[in-house]
Design a protein around this motif. Structure first.
Motif, PDB file in Angstrom:
ATOM      1  N   LEU A   1       8.907   7.199   2.458  1.00 63.79           N
ATOM      2  CA  LEU A   1       7.588   7.756   2.743  1.00 63.79           C
ATOM      3  C   LEU A   1       6.474   6.764   2.447  1.00 63.79           C
ATOM      4  O   LEU A   1       5.337   6.972   2.881  1.00 63.79           O
ATOM      5  CB  LEU A   1       7.376   9.040   1.934  1.00 63.79           C
ATOM      6  N   VAL A   2       6.801   5.717   1.717  1.00 66.33           N
ATOM      7  CA  VAL A   2       5.874   4.643   1.379  1.00 66.33           C
ATOM      8  C   VAL A   2       6.608   3.327   1.626  1.00 66.33           C
ATOM      9  O   VAL A   2       7.788   3.213   1.281  1.00 66.33           O
ATOM     10  CB  VAL A   2       5.420   4.738  -0.100  1.00 66.33           C
ATOM     11  N   PRO A   3       5.973   2.324   2.217  1.00 67.74           N
ATOM     12  CA  PRO A   3       6.677   1.052   2.463  1.00 67.74           C
ATOM     13  C   PRO A   3       7.203   0.430   1.178  1.00 67.74           C
ATOM     14  O   PRO A   3       6.553   0.491   0.136  1.00 67.74           O
ATOM     15  CB  PRO A   3       5.592   0.173   3.108  1.00 67.74           C
ATOM     16  N   LEU A   4       8.368  -0.184   1.286  1.00 71.65           N
ATOM     17  CA  LEU A   4       8.940  -0.907   0.146  1.00 71.65           C
ATOM     18  C   LEU A   4       8.514  -2.365   0.128  1.00 71.65           C
ATOM     19  O   LEU A   4       8.819  -3.090  -0.826  1.00 71.65           O
ATOM     20  CB  LEU A   4      10.468  -0.822   0.177  1.00 71.65           C
ATOM     21  N   PHE A   5       7.836  -2.814   1.171  1.00 73.49           N
ATOM     22  CA  PHE A   5       7.304  -4.173   1.202  1.00 73.49           C
ATOM     23  C   PHE A   5       5.926  -4.112   1.843  1.00 73.49           C
ATOM     24  O   PHE A   5       5.635  -3.257   2.679  1.00 73.49           O
ATOM     25  CB  PHE A   5       8.228  -5.132   1.958  1.00 73.49           C
ATOM     26  N   GLY A   6       5.060  -5.001   1.407  1.00 74.21           N
ATOM     27  CA  GLY A   6       3.694  -4.984   1.877  1.00 74.21           C
ATOM     28  C   GLY A   6       2.874  -3.925   1.151  1.00 74.21           C
ATOM     29  O   GLY A   6       3.336  -3.305   0.178  1.00 74.21           O
ATOM     30  N   PRO A   7       1.648  -3.672   1.595  1.00 74.51           N
ATOM     31  CA  PRO A   7       0.783  -2.698   0.926  1.00 74.51           C
ATOM     32  C   PRO A   7       1.385  -1.300   0.939  1.00 74.51           C
ATOM     33  O   PRO A   7       1.986  -0.874   1.933  1.00 74.51           O
ATOM     34  CB  PRO A   7      -0.510  -2.751   1.756  1.00 74.51           C
ATOM     35  N   ALA A   8       1.217  -0.579  -0.165  1.00 81.75           N
ATOM     36  CA  ALA A   8       1.755   0.779  -0.259  1.00 81.75           C
ATOM     37  C   ALA A   8       1.087   1.731   0.717  1.00 81.75           C
ATOM     38  O   ALA A   8       1.652   2.779   1.058  1.00 81.75           O
ATOM     39  CB  ALA A   8       1.606   1.304  -1.687  1.00 81.75           C
ATOM     40  N   ASP A   9      -0.123   1.397   1.164  1.00 79.71           N
ATOM     41  CA  ASP A   9      -0.811   2.261   2.131  1.00 79.71           C
ATOM     42  C   ASP A   9      -0.618   1.760   3.562  1.00 79.71           C
ATOM     43  O   ASP A   9      -1.344   2.153   4.470  1.00 79.71           O
ATOM     44  CB  ASP A   9      -2.294   2.378   1.802  1.00 79.71           C
ATOM     45  N   GLY A  10       0.392   0.911   3.797  1.00 78.40           N
ATOM     46  CA  GLY A  10       0.689   0.446   5.141  1.00 78.40           C
ATOM     47  C   GLY A  10       1.312   1.554   5.983  1.00 78.40           C
ATOM     48  O   GLY A  10       1.842   2.545   5.474  1.00 78.40           O
TER      49      GLY A  10
ATOM     50  N   VAL B   1       9.993   3.481  -6.799  1.00 77.17           N
ATOM     51  CA  VAL B   1      10.333   4.900  -6.789  1.00 77.17           C
ATOM     52  C   VAL B   1       9.202   5.750  -7.369  1.00 77.17           C
ATOM     53  O   VAL B   1       8.788   6.739  -6.742  1.00 77.17           O
ATOM     54  CB  VAL B   1      11.662   5.155  -7.519  1.00 77.17           C
ATOM     55  N   PRO B   2       8.665   5.441  -8.555  1.00 79.01           N
ATOM     56  CA  PRO B   2       7.544   6.258  -9.041  1.00 79.01           C
ATOM     57  C   PRO B   2       6.369   6.264  -8.068  1.00 79.01           C
ATOM     58  O   PRO B   2       5.724   7.307  -7.883  1.00 79.01           O
ATOM     59  CB  PRO B   2       7.174   5.587 -10.369  1.00 79.01           C
ATOM     60  N   ARG B   3       6.058   5.124  -7.466  1.00 75.50           N
ATOM     61  CA  ARG B   3       4.936   5.071  -6.518  1.00 75.50           C
ATOM     62  C   ARG B   3       5.177   6.018  -5.349  1.00 75.50           C
ATOM     63  O   ARG B   3       4.285   6.790  -4.962  1.00 75.50           O
ATOM     64  CB  ARG B   3       4.764   3.625  -5.998  1.00 75.50           C
ATOM     65  N   GLU B   4       6.362   5.978  -4.765  1.00 80.11           N
ATOM     66  CA  GLU B   4       6.666   6.808  -3.599  1.00 80.11           C
ATOM     67  C   GLU B   4       6.791   8.284  -3.975  1.00 80.11           C
ATOM     68  O   GLU B   4       6.181   9.154  -3.341  1.00 80.11           O
ATOM     69  CB  GLU B   4       7.962   6.323  -2.951  1.00 80.11           C
ATOM     70  N   TYR B   5       7.567   8.575  -5.004  1.00 74.37           N
ATOM     71  CA  TYR B   5       7.855   9.969  -5.321  1.00 74.37           C
ATOM     72  C   TYR B   5       6.643  10.680  -5.915  1.00 74.37           C
ATOM     73  O   TYR B   5       6.396  11.858  -5.621  1.00 74.37           O
ATOM     74  CB  TYR B   5       9.055  10.044  -6.266  1.00 74.37           C
ATOM     75  N   ASN B   6       5.878   9.995  -6.749  1.00 77.18           N
ATOM     76  CA  ASN B   6       4.683  10.628  -7.300  1.00 77.18           C
ATOM     77  C   ASN B   6       3.647  10.912  -6.213  1.00 77.18           C
ATOM     78  O   ASN B   6       2.907  11.899  -6.291  1.00 77.18           O
ATOM     79  CB  ASN B   6       4.066   9.742  -8.385  1.00 77.18           C
ATOM     80  N   ALA B   7       3.596  10.059  -5.196  1.00 76.68           N
ATOM     81  CA  ALA B   7       2.641  10.269  -4.113  1.00 76.68           C
ATOM     82  C   ALA B   7       2.940  11.543  -3.335  1.00 76.68           C
ATOM     83  O   ALA B   7       2.023  12.151  -2.751  1.00 76.68           O
ATOM     84  CB  ALA B   7       2.643   9.069  -3.166  1.00 76.68           C
ATOM     85  N   TYR B   8       4.207  11.974  -3.317  1.00 75.86           N
ATOM     86  CA  TYR B   8       4.594  13.150  -2.537  1.00 75.86           C
ATOM     87  C   TYR B   8       5.076  14.301  -3.411  1.00 75.86           C
ATOM     88  O   TYR B   8       5.662  15.255  -2.913  1.00 75.86           O
ATOM     89  CB  TYR B   8       5.665  12.758  -1.512  1.00 75.86           C
ATOM     90  N   GLY B   9       4.840  14.218  -4.709  1.00 74.65           N
ATOM     91  CA  GLY B   9       5.187  15.320  -5.594  1.00 74.65           C
ATOM     92  C   GLY B   9       6.674  15.545  -5.756  1.00 74.65           C
ATOM     93  O   GLY B   9       7.113  16.675  -6.010  1.00 74.65           O
TER      94      GLY B   9
END
Length: 289
Positions: free
Chosen positions: A40-49, A117-125
């Motif tokens: 749900l969030v890129p693993l490379f490049g900016p997280a908001d890509g 993982v924390p960045r992606e999973y926390n962003a989507y609850g």
């Protein structure tokens, strides 16, 4: 006999660009399968890509192809409840009967020093669980999904999932093969119990020596439960450079020598014109000669 496919990471590309590669691959018999990933969030490049949701995109691409097998390397088991995932997969199978392979993995878990993982999973609850809990959840999920595809209705009482009068209609045209990705000892136990295919990332993520050792470990897990390890197809994905197809050919030949017969060529975006043809002509066809 080996089979070859390609993977198209849906990051910083449009639907049209993905569709172009998928339809091109669909027209090339040497390419037997094609894959997305499930993040749900890129693993490379900016997280908001830009990144597309995997199952929505999979359904759209399935509807616009005719021959090729497809799936995810791999779906995160933590992103969707397993009964819902079974229903989603059955619906995609109704769009493209008999072509879906359900790729499934533990998903993200708590790991020392990991930031993705924390960045992606926390962003989507989504919960970030321990590795042990993640594997146990995957084991239950595999049992639930396979039963929903084959049984009329049932109850399920697991440690992490409870179902009452569970149903899934219409069922898939045939039970989609279950590909499980992962390489830890506990995950290999789940592979031995449930998988039709086992996928472990190849170079540069894992060495050939590591893959060989993990394949032997899977053989041992199968022996413990009395399953013939030959029933599980060994699969890997390999990162390739458009500028160095010879290096990819060398690595793939070494993987084939290890008994890894399901090969996925990971084509990184942006996809040049003729990317699927390049993979077929520069890598697959030359290995098959």
């Amino acid at each position: 006999m080996p089979s070859f496919g390609i993977k198209t990471v849906p990051v910083r590309v449009t639907y049209g660009e993905l569709l172009r590669v998928w339809q091109e691959a669909d027209s090339i018999p040497a390419i037997e399968h094609i894959w997305l990933w499930d993040h749900l969030v890129p693993l490379f490049g900016p997280a908001d890509g830009d990144i597309h949701e995997g199952w929505t995109m999979l359904a759209a691409l399935a509807a616009r192809t005719e021959r090729i097998a497809f799936g995810h390397l791999v779906t995160s088991n933590m992103t969707r409840p397993p009964a819902l995932l079974a229903k989603m997969a059955a619906t995609v199978d109704a769009i493209a009967p008999g072509r879906l392979v359900l790729g499934l993995g533990v998903g993200g878990t708590r790991q020392p020093g990991d930031v993705h993982v924390p960045r992606e999973y926390n962003a989507y609850g989504l919960p970030v669980v321990s590795p042990g809990e993640g594997v146990a959840r995957l084991d239950e999920a595999c049992a639930i999904i396979k039963r929903l595809w084959t049984e009329v209705r049932f109850d399920f009482d697991g440690r992490y999932h409870r179902l009452r009068d569970a149903v899934c209609e219409p069922k898939p045209a045939r039970r989609p093969p279950l590909l499980i990705g992962g390489w830890g000892d506990r995950t290999l136990g789940v592979v031995a119990r449930h998988a039709d295919l086992w996928n472990v990332p190849g170079p540069p993520h894992n060495s050939l020596e590591f893959i060989a050792e993990r394949s032997k470990a899977l053989d041992a897990r199968c022996a413990e439960i009395g399953r013939d390890p030959a029933e599980i197809v060994r699969s890997t994905q390999i990162m390739v450079s458009y500028d160095e197809p010879a290096a990819a050919r060398t690595e793939i030949r070494r993987l084939l020598d290890l008994g890894i017969t399901h090969i996925v060529i990971n084509l990184l975006p942006p996809f040049p014109d003729g990317a699927a043809t390049w993979a077929a002509e520069e890598i697959i066809d030359q290995i098959a000669q």
